[in-house]
Scaffold this motif. Structure first.
Motif, PDB file in Angstrom:
ATOM      1  N   CYS A  54      36.285  47.508  43.599  1.00 33.95           N
ATOM      2  CA  CYS A  54      35.455  46.389  44.065  1.00 33.95           C
ATOM      3  C   CYS A  54      36.194  45.059  43.993  1.00 33.95           C
ATOM      4  O   CYS A  54      35.608  44.005  44.273  1.00 33.95           O
ATOM      5  CB  CYS A  54      34.177  46.307  43.238  1.00 33.95           C
ATOM      6  SG  CYS A  54      32.995  47.639  43.562  1.00 33.95           S
ATOM      7  N   GLY A  55      37.476  45.104  43.596  1.00 37.83           N
ATOM      8  CA  GLY A  55      38.291  43.897  43.618  1.00 37.83           C
ATOM      9  C   GLY A  55      38.391  43.137  42.321  1.00 37.83           C
ATOM     10  O   GLY A  55      39.009  42.068  42.278  1.00 37.83           O
ATOM     11  N   LEU A  56      37.805  43.647  41.221  1.00 40.72           N
ATOM     12  CA  LEU A  56      37.931  42.956  39.948  1.00 40.72           C
ATOM     13  C   LEU A  56      39.351  43.115  39.403  1.00 40.72           C
ATOM     14  O   LEU A  56      39.917  44.210  39.447  1.00 40.72           O
ATOM     15  CB  LEU A  56      36.925  43.500  38.931  1.00 40.72           C
ATOM     16  CG  LEU A  56      35.546  42.804  38.912  1.00 40.72           C
ATOM     17  CD1 LEU A  56      34.782  43.152  40.188  1.00 40.72           C
ATOM     18  CD2 LEU A  56      34.753  43.212  37.686  1.00 40.72           C
ATOM     19  N   ALA A  57      39.896  42.050  38.891  1.00 41.32           N
ATOM     20  CA  ALA A  57      41.248  42.077  38.341  1.00 41.32           C
ATOM     21  C   ALA A  57      41.239  42.670  36.937  1.00 41.32           C
ATOM     22  O   ALA A  57      40.225  42.627  36.231  1.00 41.32           O
ATOM     23  CB  ALA A  57      41.827  40.668  38.309  1.00 41.32           C
ATOM     24  N   VAL A  58      42.369  43.199  36.525  1.00 41.16           N
ATOM     25  CA  VAL A  58      42.497  43.738  35.168  1.00 41.16           C
ATOM     26  C   VAL A  58      42.188  42.657  34.138  1.00 41.16           C
ATOM     27  O   VAL A  58      41.521  42.919  33.128  1.00 41.16           O
ATOM     28  CB  VAL A  58      43.904  44.311  34.947  1.00 41.16           C
ATOM     29  CG1 VAL A  58      44.133  44.661  33.480  1.00 41.16           C
ATOM     30  CG2 VAL A  58      44.126  45.534  35.822  1.00 41.16           C
ATOM     31  N   ASP A  59      42.643  41.444  34.371  1.00 35.80           N
ATOM     32  CA  ASP A  59      42.377  40.361  33.430  1.00 35.80           C
ATOM     33  C   ASP A  59      40.891  40.071  33.309  1.00 35.80           C
ATOM     34  O   ASP A  59      40.409  39.680  32.235  1.00 35.80           O
ATOM     35  CB  ASP A  59      43.120  39.097  33.853  1.00 35.80           C
ATOM     36  CG  ASP A  59      44.624  39.192  33.598  1.00 35.80           C
ATOM     37  OD1 ASP A  59      45.036  40.075  32.813  1.00 35.80           O
ATOM     38  OD2 ASP A  59      45.381  38.398  34.186  1.00 35.80           O
TER      39      ASP A  59
END
Length: 310
Positions: A54-59
């Motif tokens: 869904c596009g969430l970054a690892v950070d």
């Protein structure tokens, strides 16, 4: 380079360990896991794979675990999974049809699949996981990443179902993830269409073998339920957990060999003995979550630097 990412089952602590390992992968390989050609998630790993899809970054996942996130995710990892112990399950066999299927087709059912069918049906609610996915994908539907796969098990046939893959039953992402996380005997099965599904980890902790013919150059497997080194717990429950973990590791390594035989380089990473000492015997115990995350950030980076994950 065509890369895939496989994120395995592991409960509350497995999710925390996986976030630490994802951060290590991003930094040590100088690569964003969101760019993977295929993302496969099972149980707790399905939440992480869906977040990346869904596009969430690892950070952002790391910040959420550390409680410093302003994301629109209404999910508290310490409370919304229901606690360290399950509610009292309903009486009787959970899936009579699944038990019959296990008896009629013993070679098509894993031992854990047969056990899952025999266990009483759980009473716990997994709806909080659905709300978590709603925060990541407010418009509903499936993840924007075209090859986000979520693994669950059909409760009546004990067969693996890979939502998001071509030919799979139609499902909303929230429902598929809830199904993938529905531990038999702990949470209620999740209905999708006319069928009910439970935790995909019953079929395999990772389902790495799904990518045996995917034509990938490299596959990164993060598997919180398996280990290549072990601690020496002094409790009976700890020793039982480690025995189960060794069996899970043996299964996953067999799957890894199938993928490697096709010419794909596999980086396989699981908790080290140091991680296991922090994890303990209960992967659902949220009291250890932050310490597990902090340990994974260090041990996973060290394993990648030293080539121990190759």
């Amino acid at each position: 380079m065509r890369r895939g990412v496989v994120l395995g089952a592991g409960g509350v602590l497995g999710a925390a360990w996986t976030v630490g390992a994802l951060k290590a992968v991003q930094e040590e390989l100088d690569w964003d896991p969101r760019e993977a050609d295929v993302l496969i998630g099972t149980s707790a790993g399905s939440v992480m794979a869906s977040a990346l899809g869904c596009g969430l970054a690892v950070d952002e996942l790391l910040d959420h675990q550390l409680g410093r996130s302003d994301l629109r995710i209404e999910f508290d990892p310490d409370t919304d999974s229901g606690g360290a112990l399950p509610p009292l399950p309903r009486p009787f066999v959970g899936s009579p049809r699944g038990l019959v299927s296990s008896a009629l087709h013993p070679f098509r059912t894993t031992p854990m699949g047969a056990v899952a069918a025999a266990l009483p049906r759980g009473r716990g609610s997994i709806e909080a996981v659905g709300r978590l996915v709603d925060g990541m994908l407010p418009e509903g539907g499936w993840a924007p990443h075209p090859r986000t796969w979520v693994v669950a098990m059909d409760y009546a046939t004990n067969r693996r179902t890979v939502f998001g893959r071509e030919g799979a039953p139609q499902a909303e992402l929230r429902d598929a993830v809830m199904a993938s996380c529905a531990i038999p005997g702990w949470y209620s099965p999740v209905a999708i269409g006319s069928r009910r599904y439970v935790d995909g980890g019953v079929c395999s902790p990772t389902s790495v073998d799904l990518l045996a013919r995917a034509g990938l150059d490299e596959l990164i497997v993060l598997s919180p339920m398996t280990s290549m080194t072990y601690d020496s717990p002094d409790t009976v429950t700890g020793r039982i957990e480690r025995r189960f973990r060794r069996l899970s590791t043996k299964r996953v390594l067999g799957e890894v060999k199938k993928v490697a035989a096709s010419g794909t380089t596999v980086r396989f990473l699981g908790p080290t003995a140091e991680d296991l000492a922090v994890i303990g015997a209960n992967m659902m115990d949220p009291r250890r979550r932050t310490q597990v995350l902090q340990t994974s950030l260090r041990t996973s980076a060290a394993a990648l630097r030293e080539g121990l994950a190759a």
